[in-house]
Write a protein that holds these residues in place. Structure first.
Motif, PDB file in Angstrom:
ATOM      1  N   TYR A  29      -6.549   8.481   6.036  1.00  0.00           N
ATOM      2  CA  TYR A  29      -6.837   7.145   6.288  1.00  0.00           C
ATOM      3  C   TYR A  29      -7.063   6.618   7.677  1.00  0.00           C
ATOM      4  O   TYR A  29      -7.853   5.830   8.026  1.00  0.00           O
ATOM      5  CB  TYR A  29      -5.707   6.158   5.420  1.00  0.00           C
ATOM      6  N   LYS A  30      -6.058   7.100   8.592  1.00  0.00           N
ATOM      7  CA  LYS A  30      -6.263   7.019   9.874  1.00  0.00           C
ATOM      8  C   LYS A  30      -7.489   7.505  10.774  1.00  0.00           C
ATOM      9  O   LYS A  30      -8.303   6.836  11.313  1.00  0.00           O
ATOM     10  CB  LYS A  30      -5.130   7.567  10.660  1.00  0.00           C
ATOM     11  N   VAL A  69     -10.038   0.243   5.131  1.00  0.00           N
ATOM     12  CA  VAL A  69     -11.038   1.337   4.663  1.00  0.00           C
ATOM     13  C   VAL A  69     -11.631   0.941   3.232  1.00  0.00           C
ATOM     14  O   VAL A  69     -12.894   1.155   3.185  1.00  0.00           O
ATOM     15  CB  VAL A  69     -10.325   2.720   4.822  1.00  0.00           C
ATOM     16  N   ASN A  70     -10.717   0.719   2.456  1.00  0.00           N
ATOM     17  CA  ASN A  70     -11.345   0.342   1.103  1.00  0.00           C
ATOM     18  C   ASN A  70     -12.111  -0.917   1.073  1.00  0.00           C
ATOM     19  O   ASN A  70     -13.234  -1.002   0.240  1.00  0.00           O
ATOM     20  CB  ASN A  70     -10.108   0.028   0.247  1.00  0.00           C
ATOM     21  N   ARG A  71     -11.910  -1.789   1.834  1.00  0.00           N
ATOM     22  CA  ARG A  71     -13.006  -3.051   2.113  1.00  0.00           C
ATOM     23  C   ARG A  71     -14.258  -2.530   2.661  1.00  0.00           C
ATOM     24  O   ARG A  71     -15.516  -2.955   2.345  1.00  0.00           O
ATOM     25  CB  ARG A  71     -12.286  -4.132   2.833  1.00  0.00           C
ATOM     26  N   TYR A  91      13.155   1.936  10.960  1.00  0.00           N
ATOM     27  CA  TYR A  91      12.067   0.986  11.484  1.00  0.00           C
ATOM     28  C   TYR A  91      10.742   1.774  11.430  1.00  0.00           C
ATOM     29  O   TYR A  91       9.793   1.339  11.223  1.00  0.00           O
ATOM     30  CB  TYR A  91      12.341   0.323  12.795  1.00  0.00           C
ATOM     31  N   ASN A  92      10.671   3.016  11.882  1.00  0.00           N
ATOM     32  CA  ASN A  92       9.724   3.707  12.099  1.00  0.00           C
ATOM     33  C   ASN A  92       9.017   4.130  10.673  1.00  0.00           C
ATOM     34  O   ASN A  92       7.716   4.062  10.644  1.00  0.00           O
ATOM     35  CB  ASN A  92       9.918   5.217  12.727  1.00  0.00           C
ATOM     36  N   ILE A  93       9.701   4.270   9.795  1.00  0.00           N
ATOM     37  CA  ILE A  93       9.051   4.670   8.300  1.00  0.00           C
ATOM     38  C   ILE A  93       8.383   3.152   7.805  1.00  0.00           C
ATOM     39  O   ILE A  93       7.266   3.126   7.220  1.00  0.00           O
ATOM     40  CB  ILE A  93      10.353   4.968   7.232  1.00  0.00           C
ATOM     41  N   GLU A  94       9.153   1.898   8.182  1.00  0.00           N
ATOM     42  CA  GLU A  94       8.576   0.813   7.509  1.00  0.00           C
ATOM     43  C   GLU A  94       7.358   0.459   8.440  1.00  0.00           C
ATOM     44  O   GLU A  94       6.435  -0.044   7.954  1.00  0.00           O
ATOM     45  CB  GLU A  94       9.675  -0.281   7.923  1.00  0.00           C
ATOM     46  N   LYS A  95       7.097   0.668   9.728  1.00  0.00           N
ATOM     47  CA  LYS A  95       6.082   0.547  10.570  1.00  0.00           C
ATOM     48  C   LYS A  95       5.047   1.429  10.088  1.00  0.00           C
ATOM     49  O   LYS A  95       3.974   0.979  10.136  1.00  0.00           O
ATOM     50  CB  LYS A  95       6.448   0.911  12.239  1.00  0.00           C
ATOM     51  N   ARG A  96       5.254   2.639   9.755  1.00  0.00           N
ATOM     52  CA  ARG A  96       4.061   3.610   9.253  1.00  0.00           C
ATOM     53  C   ARG A  96       3.805   3.116   8.033  1.00  0.00           C
ATOM     54  O   ARG A  96       2.426   3.240   7.894  1.00  0.00           O
ATOM     55  CB  ARG A  96       4.763   4.960   9.277  1.00  0.00           C
ATOM     56  N   GLN A  97       4.519   2.762   7.199  1.00  0.00           N
ATOM     57  CA  GLN A  97       4.391   2.131   5.971  1.00  0.00           C
ATOM     58  C   GLN A  97       3.031   0.881   6.112  1.00  0.00           C
ATOM     59  O   GLN A  97       2.020   0.797   5.441  1.00  0.00           O
ATOM     60  CB  GLN A  97       5.272   1.729   4.753  1.00  0.00           C
ATOM     61  N   SER A  98       3.645   0.002   6.891  1.00  0.00           N
ATOM     62  CA  SER A  98       2.779  -1.085   7.223  1.00  0.00           C
ATOM     63  C   SER A  98       1.540  -0.727   7.564  1.00  0.00           C
ATOM     64  O   SER A  98       0.494  -1.199   7.400  1.00  0.00           O
ATOM     65  CB  SER A  98       3.588  -2.093   8.073  1.00  0.00           C
ATOM     66  N   ASP A  99       1.403   0.064   8.783  1.00  0.00           N
ATOM     67  CA  ASP A  99       0.192   0.529   9.436  1.00  0.00           C
ATOM     68  C   ASP A  99      -0.846   1.282   8.250  1.00  0.00           C
ATOM     69  O   ASP A  99      -1.793   0.919   8.462  1.00  0.00           O
ATOM     70  CB  ASP A  99       0.390   1.609  10.538  1.00  0.00           C
ATOM     71  N   PHE A 100       0.024   2.151   7.477  1.00  0.00           N
ATOM     72  CA  PHE A 100      -0.696   2.755   6.217  1.00  0.00           C
ATOM     73  C   PHE A 100      -1.541   1.653   5.499  1.00  0.00           C
ATOM     74  O   PHE A 100      -2.874   1.753   5.092  1.00  0.00           O
ATOM     75  CB  PHE A 100       0.000   3.538   5.765  1.00  0.00           C
ATOM     76  N   GLN A 101      -0.719   0.562   5.018  1.00  0.00           N
ATOM     77  CA  GLN A 101      -1.244  -0.295   4.122  1.00  0.00           C
ATOM     78  C   GLN A 101      -2.492  -1.164   4.818  1.00  0.00           C
ATOM     79  O   GLN A 101      -3.756  -1.302   4.103  1.00  0.00           O
ATOM     80  CB  GLN A 101      -0.155  -1.324   3.685  1.00  0.00           C
ATOM     81  N   LYS A 102      -2.334  -1.316   6.149  1.00  0.00           N
ATOM     82  CA  LYS A 102      -3.537  -2.161   6.985  1.00  0.00           C
ATOM     83  C   LYS A 102      -4.799  -1.363   7.065  1.00  0.00           C
ATOM     84  O   LYS A 102      -5.958  -1.641   6.542  1.00  0.00           O
ATOM     85  CB  LYS A 102      -2.885  -2.537   8.292  1.00  0.00           C
ATOM     86  N   MET A 103      -4.311  -0.030   7.416  1.00  0.00           N
ATOM     87  CA  MET A 103      -5.483   0.868   7.225  1.00  0.00           C
ATOM     88  C   MET A 103      -6.319   0.995   6.145  1.00  0.00           C
ATOM     89  O   MET A 103      -7.546   1.085   5.910  1.00  0.00           O
ATOM     90  CB  MET A 103      -5.161   2.433   8.197  1.00  0.00           C
ATOM     91  N   LYS A 104      -5.635   1.168   5.063  1.00  0.00           N
ATOM     92  CA  LYS A 104      -5.895   1.607   3.764  1.00  0.00           C
ATOM     93  C   LYS A 104      -6.967   0.437   3.255  1.00  0.00           C
ATOM     94  O   LYS A 104      -8.034   0.441   2.642  1.00  0.00           O
ATOM     95  CB  LYS A 104      -4.790   1.743   2.701  1.00  0.00           C
ATOM     96  N   LYS A 105      -6.458  -0.852   3.654  1.00  0.00           N
ATOM     97  CA  LYS A 105      -6.938  -1.951   3.184  1.00  0.00           C
ATOM     98  C   LYS A 105      -8.443  -2.141   3.787  1.00  0.00           C
ATOM     99  O   LYS A 105      -9.386  -2.674   3.155  1.00  0.00           O
ATOM    100  CB  LYS A 105      -6.214  -3.300   3.592  1.00  0.00           C
TER     101      LYS A 105
END
Length: 132
Positions: free
Chosen positions: A62-63, A19-21, A3-17
């Motif tokens: 990204y964070k 920042v890139n926007r 779950y921690n890995i999935e949450k970290r990946q989800s947080d990374f995708q949100k932050m990346k989105k």
């Protein structure tokens, strides 16, 4: 652990989105100091936070960019309050409000501490027949 890995990946995708926007055409760059996100050759992390300029990993880069963009936006809104919030978050409590009263206000109640609020009458001998 999964779950921690999935949450970290989800947080990374949100932050990346976000920042890139916000920073169109930004890309990740590896330097001797670490990873950073650049746009047109400039670091996107605000220079007011030098500790966030470089990161040990892409996730942290990204964070840092995400946090820097958020705090810069807040700083432009309410300068004094945000600076105080940042100082409070990092541990400087010199600007925190004190909980001590500064003015002794007069009590609204006129009852003193030694005055009795209710008269103590003994109604134990009353009978219902005597009420009429």
């Amino acid at each position: 652990m999964q779950y921690n890995i999935e949450k970290r990946q989800s947080d990374f995708q949100k932050m990346k989105k976000v920042v890139n926007r916000k920073f169109k055409g930004s890309k990740i760059e590896k330097t001797q100091a670490g990873f950073r996100i650049v746009q047109d050759g400039k670091n996107v992390v605000n220079s007011e936070w030098p500790t966030l300029q470089h990161a040990d990993s892409v996730y942290d880069a990204y964070k840092n960019a995400f946090m820097s963009e958020f705090w810069t936006r807040q700083l432009n809104k309410k300068n004094k309050k945000v600076v105080a919030s940042i100082r409070n978050i990092v541990g400087d409590d010199s600007n925190m409000p004190k909980n001590e009263p500064t003015i002794d206000k007069e009590r609204k109640s006129k009852i003193t501490t030694d005055e009795e609020v209710f008269d103590e009458l003994d109604y134990s001998v009353d009978r219902m027949e005597d009420w009429a």
